[in-house]
Design a protein around this motif. Structure first.
Motif, PDB file in Angstrom:
ATOM      1  N   PRO A   1       0.830   8.305  -5.899  1.00 46.94           N
ATOM      2  CA  PRO A   1      -0.197   8.439  -6.961  1.00 46.94           C
ATOM      3  C   PRO A   1      -1.578   8.779  -6.406  1.00 46.94           C
ATOM      4  O   PRO A   1      -2.299   9.591  -7.004  1.00 46.94           O
ATOM      5  CB  PRO A   1      -0.188   7.061  -7.628  1.00 46.94           C
ATOM      6  CG  PRO A   1       1.138   6.485  -7.326  1.00 46.94           C
ATOM      7  CD  PRO A   1       1.493   6.988  -5.976  1.00 46.94           C
ATOM      8  N   GLN A   2      -1.947   8.183  -5.284  1.00 49.62           N
ATOM      9  CA  GLN A   2      -3.251   8.489  -4.698  1.00 49.62           C
ATOM     10  C   GLN A   2      -3.310   9.923  -4.198  1.00 49.62           C
ATOM     11  O   GLN A   2      -4.350  10.590  -4.334  1.00 49.62           O
ATOM     12  CB  GLN A   2      -3.548   7.519  -3.559  1.00 49.62           C
ATOM     13  CG  GLN A   2      -3.944   6.133  -4.001  1.00 49.62           C
ATOM     14  CD  GLN A   2      -4.266   5.229  -2.833  1.00 49.62           C
ATOM     15  OE1 GLN A   2      -4.022   5.566  -1.674  1.00 49.62           O
ATOM     16  NE2 GLN A   2      -4.803   4.057  -3.123  1.00 49.62           N
ATOM     17  N   PHE A   3      -2.235  10.398  -3.623  1.00 51.90           N
ATOM     18  CA  PHE A   3      -2.224  11.783  -3.142  1.00 51.90           C
ATOM     19  C   PHE A   3      -2.403  12.760  -4.293  1.00 51.90           C
ATOM     20  O   PHE A   3      -3.182  13.725  -4.189  1.00 51.90           O
ATOM     21  CB  PHE A   3      -0.916  12.073  -2.406  1.00 51.90           C
ATOM     22  CG  PHE A   3      -0.876  13.419  -1.756  1.00 51.90           C
ATOM     23  CD1 PHE A   3      -1.400  13.608  -0.487  1.00 51.90           C
ATOM     24  CD2 PHE A   3      -0.314  14.505  -2.416  1.00 51.90           C
ATOM     25  CE1 PHE A   3      -1.367  14.856   0.114  1.00 51.90           C
ATOM     26  CE2 PHE A   3      -0.282  15.760  -1.825  1.00 51.90           C
ATOM     27  CZ  PHE A   3      -0.813  15.935  -0.551  1.00 51.90           C
TER      28      PHE A   3
ATOM     29  N   SER B   1       0.819  -1.219   0.000  1.00 48.49           N
ATOM     30  CA  SER B   1       0.000   0.000   0.000  1.00 48.49           C
ATOM     31  C   SER B   1       0.844   1.256   0.000  1.00 48.49           C
ATOM     32  O   SER B   1       0.404   2.305  -0.486  1.00 48.49           O
ATOM     33  CB  SER B   1      -0.925  -0.011   1.228  1.00 48.49           C
ATOM     34  OG  SER B   1      -0.168  -0.097   2.425  1.00 48.49           O
ATOM     35  N   GLU B   2       2.073   1.186   0.545  1.00 52.74           N
ATOM     36  CA  GLU B   2       2.932   2.372   0.575  1.00 52.74           C
ATOM     37  C   GLU B   2       3.331   2.833  -0.823  1.00 52.74           C
ATOM     38  O   GLU B   2       3.604   4.014  -1.038  1.00 52.74           O
ATOM     39  CB  GLU B   2       4.202   2.088   1.389  1.00 52.74           C
ATOM     40  CG  GLU B   2       3.977   1.932   2.878  1.00 52.74           C
ATOM     41  CD  GLU B   2       3.422   0.570   3.246  1.00 52.74           C
ATOM     42  OE1 GLU B   2       3.328  -0.289   2.330  1.00 52.74           O
ATOM     43  OE2 GLU B   2       3.106   0.358   4.427  1.00 52.74           O
ATOM     44  N   ALA B   3       3.356   1.889  -1.789  1.00 50.54           N
ATOM     45  CA  ALA B   3       3.713   2.265  -3.151  1.00 50.54           C
ATOM     46  C   ALA B   3       2.634   3.092  -3.830  1.00 50.54           C
ATOM     47  O   ALA B   3       2.891   3.756  -4.844  1.00 50.54           O
ATOM     48  CB  ALA B   3       4.012   1.016  -3.983  1.00 50.54           C
ATOM     49  N   LEU B   4       1.415   3.065  -3.296  1.00 55.52           N
ATOM     50  CA  LEU B   4       0.305   3.805  -3.896  1.00 55.52           C
ATOM     51  C   LEU B   4       0.075   5.161  -3.255  1.00 55.52           C
ATOM     52  O   LEU B   4      -0.843   5.878  -3.661  1.00 55.52           O
ATOM     53  CB  LEU B   4      -0.986   2.976  -3.775  1.00 55.52           C
ATOM     54  CG  LEU B   4      -0.972   1.598  -4.423  1.00 55.52           C
ATOM     55  CD1 LEU B   4      -2.274   0.862  -4.124  1.00 55.52           C
ATOM     56  CD2 LEU B   4      -0.760   1.704  -5.925  1.00 55.52           C
ATOM     57  N   VAL B   5       0.872   5.516  -2.254  1.00 49.08           N
ATOM     58  CA  VAL B   5       0.620   6.750  -1.515  1.00 49.08           C
ATOM     59  C   VAL B   5       0.763   7.975  -2.413  1.00 49.08           C
ATOM     60  O   VAL B   5      -0.130   8.837  -2.461  1.00 49.08           O
ATOM     61  CB  VAL B   5       1.557   6.841  -0.299  1.00 49.08           C
ATOM     62  CG1 VAL B   5       1.483   8.237   0.328  1.00 49.08           C
ATOM     63  CG2 VAL B   5       1.183   5.792   0.739  1.00 49.08           C
TER      64      VAL B   5
ATOM     65  N   VAL C   1      -3.463  13.000   4.519  1.00 53.85           N
ATOM     66  CA  VAL C   1      -4.686  13.552   3.933  1.00 53.85           C
ATOM     67  C   VAL C   1      -5.372  14.541   4.862  1.00 53.85           C
ATOM     68  O   VAL C   1      -5.799  15.628   4.436  1.00 53.85           O
ATOM     69  CB  VAL C   1      -5.643  12.411   3.551  1.00 53.85           C
ATOM     70  CG1 VAL C   1      -6.988  12.964   3.122  1.00 53.85           C
ATOM     71  CG2 VAL C   1      -5.042  11.567   2.442  1.00 53.85           C
ATOM     72  N   LEU C   2      -5.502  14.207   6.144  1.00 56.53           N
ATOM     73  CA  LEU C   2      -6.231  15.047   7.091  1.00 56.53           C
ATOM     74  C   LEU C   2      -5.279  16.068   7.708  1.00 56.53           C
ATOM     75  O   LEU C   2      -4.262  15.705   8.297  1.00 56.53           O
ATOM     76  CB  LEU C   2      -6.864  14.182   8.189  1.00 56.53           C
ATOM     77  CG  LEU C   2      -7.858  13.121   7.699  1.00 56.53           C
ATOM     78  CD1 LEU C   2      -8.371  12.297   8.855  1.00 56.53           C
ATOM     79  CD2 LEU C   2      -9.007  13.774   6.946  1.00 56.53           C
ATOM     80  N   ASN C   3      -5.627  17.335   7.580  1.00 58.27           N
ATOM     81  CA  ASN C   3      -4.757  18.401   8.061  1.00 58.27           C
ATOM     82  C   ASN C   3      -5.333  19.162   9.243  1.00 58.27           C
ATOM     83  O   ASN C   3      -4.709  20.113   9.731  1.00 58.27           O
ATOM     84  CB  ASN C   3      -4.464  19.387   6.921  1.00 58.27           C
ATOM     85  CG  ASN C   3      -5.724  19.831   6.194  1.00 58.27           C
ATOM     86  OD1 ASN C   3      -6.833  19.681   6.708  1.00 58.27           O
ATOM     87  ND2 ASN C   3      -5.549  20.367   4.993  1.00 58.27           N
ATOM     88  N   GLN C   4      -6.487  18.778   9.735  1.00 55.88           N
ATOM     89  CA  GLN C   4      -7.066  19.428  10.901  1.00 55.88           C
ATOM     90  C   GLN C   4      -7.054  18.472  12.084  1.00 55.88           C
ATOM     91  O   GLN C   4      -7.292  17.276  11.937  1.00 55.88           O
ATOM     92  CB  GLN C   4      -8.505  19.873  10.619  1.00 55.88           C
ATOM     93  CG  GLN C   4      -8.625  20.909   9.506  1.00 55.88           C
ATOM     94  CD  GLN C   4     -10.063  21.344   9.281  1.00 55.88           C
ATOM     95  OE1 GLN C   4     -10.955  20.977  10.042  1.00 55.88           O
ATOM     96  NE2 GLN C   4     -10.289  22.131   8.230  1.00 55.88           N
TER      97      GLN C   4
ATOM     98  N   VAL D   1     -12.029   6.942   2.628  1.00 53.57           N
ATOM     99  CA  VAL D   1     -12.966   5.846   2.380  1.00 53.57           C
ATOM    100  C   VAL D   1     -12.746   5.224   1.008  1.00 53.57           C
ATOM    101  O   VAL D   1     -12.681   3.988   0.868  1.00 53.57           O
ATOM    102  CB  VAL D   1     -14.417   6.344   2.523  1.00 53.57           C
ATOM    103  CG1 VAL D   1     -15.398   5.252   2.124  1.00 53.57           C
ATOM    104  CG2 VAL D   1     -14.680   6.809   3.942  1.00 53.57           C
ATOM    105  N   LEU D   2     -12.615   6.057  -0.024  1.00 48.16           N
ATOM    106  CA  LEU D   2     -12.562   5.546  -1.389  1.00 48.16           C
ATOM    107  C   LEU D   2     -11.353   4.644  -1.672  1.00 48.16           C
ATOM    108  O   LEU D   2     -11.507   3.636  -2.377  1.00 48.16           O
ATOM    109  CB  LEU D   2     -12.593   6.715  -2.374  1.00 48.16           C
ATOM    110  CG  LEU D   2     -13.893   7.529  -2.382  1.00 48.16           C
ATOM    111  CD1 LEU D   2     -13.803   8.672  -3.387  1.00 48.16           C
ATOM    112  CD2 LEU D   2     -15.089   6.632  -2.700  1.00 48.16           C
ATOM    113  N   PRO D   3     -10.138   4.933  -1.173  1.00 49.34           N
ATOM    114  CA  PRO D   3      -9.023   4.013  -1.456  1.00 49.34           C
ATOM    115  C   PRO D   3      -9.218   2.618  -0.890  1.00 49.34           C
ATOM    116  O   PRO D   3      -8.717   1.632  -1.453  1.00 49.34           O
ATOM    117  CB  PRO D   3      -7.815   4.711  -0.804  1.00 49.34           C
ATOM    118  CG  PRO D   3      -8.181   6.145  -0.761  1.00 49.34           C
ATOM    119  CD  PRO D   3      -9.654   6.168  -0.514  1.00 49.34           C
ATOM    120  N   SER D   4      -9.934   2.501   0.212  1.00 44.39           N
ATOM    121  CA  SER D   4     -10.139   1.177   0.809  1.00 44.39           C
ATOM    122  C   SER D   4     -11.184   0.362   0.072  1.00 44.39           C
ATOM    123  O   SER D   4     -11.298  -0.851   0.297  1.00 44.39           O
ATOM    124  CB  SER D   4     -10.560   1.324   2.279  1.00 44.39           C
ATOM    125  OG  SER D   4     -11.784   2.025   2.393  1.00 44.39           O
ATOM    126  N   VAL D   5     -11.973   1.002  -0.800  1.00 38.82           N
ATOM    127  CA  VAL D   5     -13.021   0.275  -1.534  1.00 38.82           C
ATOM    128  C   VAL D   5     -12.394  -0.687  -2.536  1.00 38.82           C
ATOM    129  O   VAL D   5     -12.840  -1.837  -2.672  1.00 38.82           O
ATOM    130  CB  VAL D   5     -13.962   1.273  -2.230  1.00 38.82           C
ATOM    131  CG1 VAL D   5     -14.957   0.533  -3.118  1.00 38.82           C
ATOM    132  CG2 VAL D   5     -14.696   2.107  -1.193  1.00 38.82           C
TER     133      VAL D   5
END
Length: 290
Positions: free
Chosen positions: A141-143, A135-139, A231-234, A159-163
């Motif tokens: 491209p997904q970002f 999964s680390e290899a997809l970080v 992803v989450l910055n807050q 949510v969407l990446p885990s689908v």
């Protein structure tokens, strides 16, 4: 006239087989006990450390009873840090991930198991290849993808990446392949569409597979750290793992509070596993996963 009594090798062979079975059972029990101790020792140490004060932990880090026990660290951590918000965020993200993963991966597994279309073998090969891709290899491209979609800082980015989970597709595909083909043909002869076969025939049967995928997806989503960190910055939108990591300060580590927060973080996972361990075992056994 004397008779010569021949030995009974079958009885000896049976006795040796029984002794070998007992020895194997004892060996398995010993290994299981050792693995249980390896897991329980850190858990017990974290639990006892969370019940002590920082002064006694610093002076006697290996003692379990020095300084007495109290729930001060739990009340302090709950009142000081937004653990309630982190709990809610992790719960919402994990539940949504479970719902979407079960829905879409079951449809993908059904299509690969029963439908015949061009490129089916290539799709199955891609799913199998996805099992070997970390999964680390997809970080990265997904970002880039979710930044272009303006989904960073939202729940959907988690949510969407885990689908698109290859292991979930594999579980449903393996279970659907085990359904008797005459049952599917009978439903088709009666005029049922493929959607009706999927919803009314196959899904009620594959409850063990649904339980397995749901529980594993929930645990994976709850424990996810790297992707939510990016992803989450807050602070109030952070999940439990990211929030717990932010409590560690190199200049002043409050051991009791950190351990109390960690215990609060993994208690839901223990509860989920204890409640649904039979479904996990049954699902893994019926789908043929080793």
């Amino acid at each position: 006239m004397s008779t010569i009594t021949q030995p009974r090798p079958a009885a000896r062979t049976g006795a040796s087989a029984v002794d070998g079975g007992r020895l194997f059972n004892r060996l398995c029990g010993t290994c299981l006990t050792l693995f249980a101790l390896i897991w329980l020792v850190p858990f017990v140490w974290a639990l006892t450390t969370s019940l002590r004060n920082d002064g006694s932990i610093t002076q006697h880090p290996t003692s379990l009873f020095a300084g007495g026990w109290s729930l001060h660290a739990y009340s302090y951590a709950w009142d000081t840090y937004p653990i309630g918000s982190w709990y809610l965020n992790s719960l919402v993200i994990s539940v949504l991930a479970v719902l979407f993963t079960v829905a879409f991966c079951s449809m993908a597994g059904f299509a690969l198991a029963f439908l015949r279309f061009r490129g089916r073998g290539a799709v199955i090969a891609l799913v199998m290849a996805g099992l070997m891709l970390p999964s680390e290899a997809l970080v990265l491209p997904q970002f880039i993808e979710y930044r272009s979609l303006h989904l960073l800082g939202t729940y959907w980015a988690l949510v969407l990446p885990s689908v698109a989970a290859p292991v979930s597709v594999f579980v449903f595909h393996a279970f659907f392949r085990g359904i008797p083909q005459p049952l599917i043909e009978a439903a088709r002869i009666d005029g049922a569409s493929w959607w009706r076969v999927y919803a009314a025939v196959c899904m009620p049967i594959c409850r063990p597979a649904i339980s397995t995928v749901a529980i594993l997806t929930f645990i994976t989503s709850w424990n996810s750290f790297l992707w939510p960190l990016l992803v989450l910055n807050q602070t109030k939108m952070q999940t439990i793992p990211v929030g717990l990591a932010s409590l560690v300060n190199n200049s002043n580590i409050q051991y009791a509070e950190v351990m109390a927060s960690s215990v609060l973080g993994f208690l839901p996972l223990i509860a989920v596993f204890l409640l649904f361990q039979r479904q996990i075992t049954q699902g893994i056994a019926t789908t043929g996963i080793k």
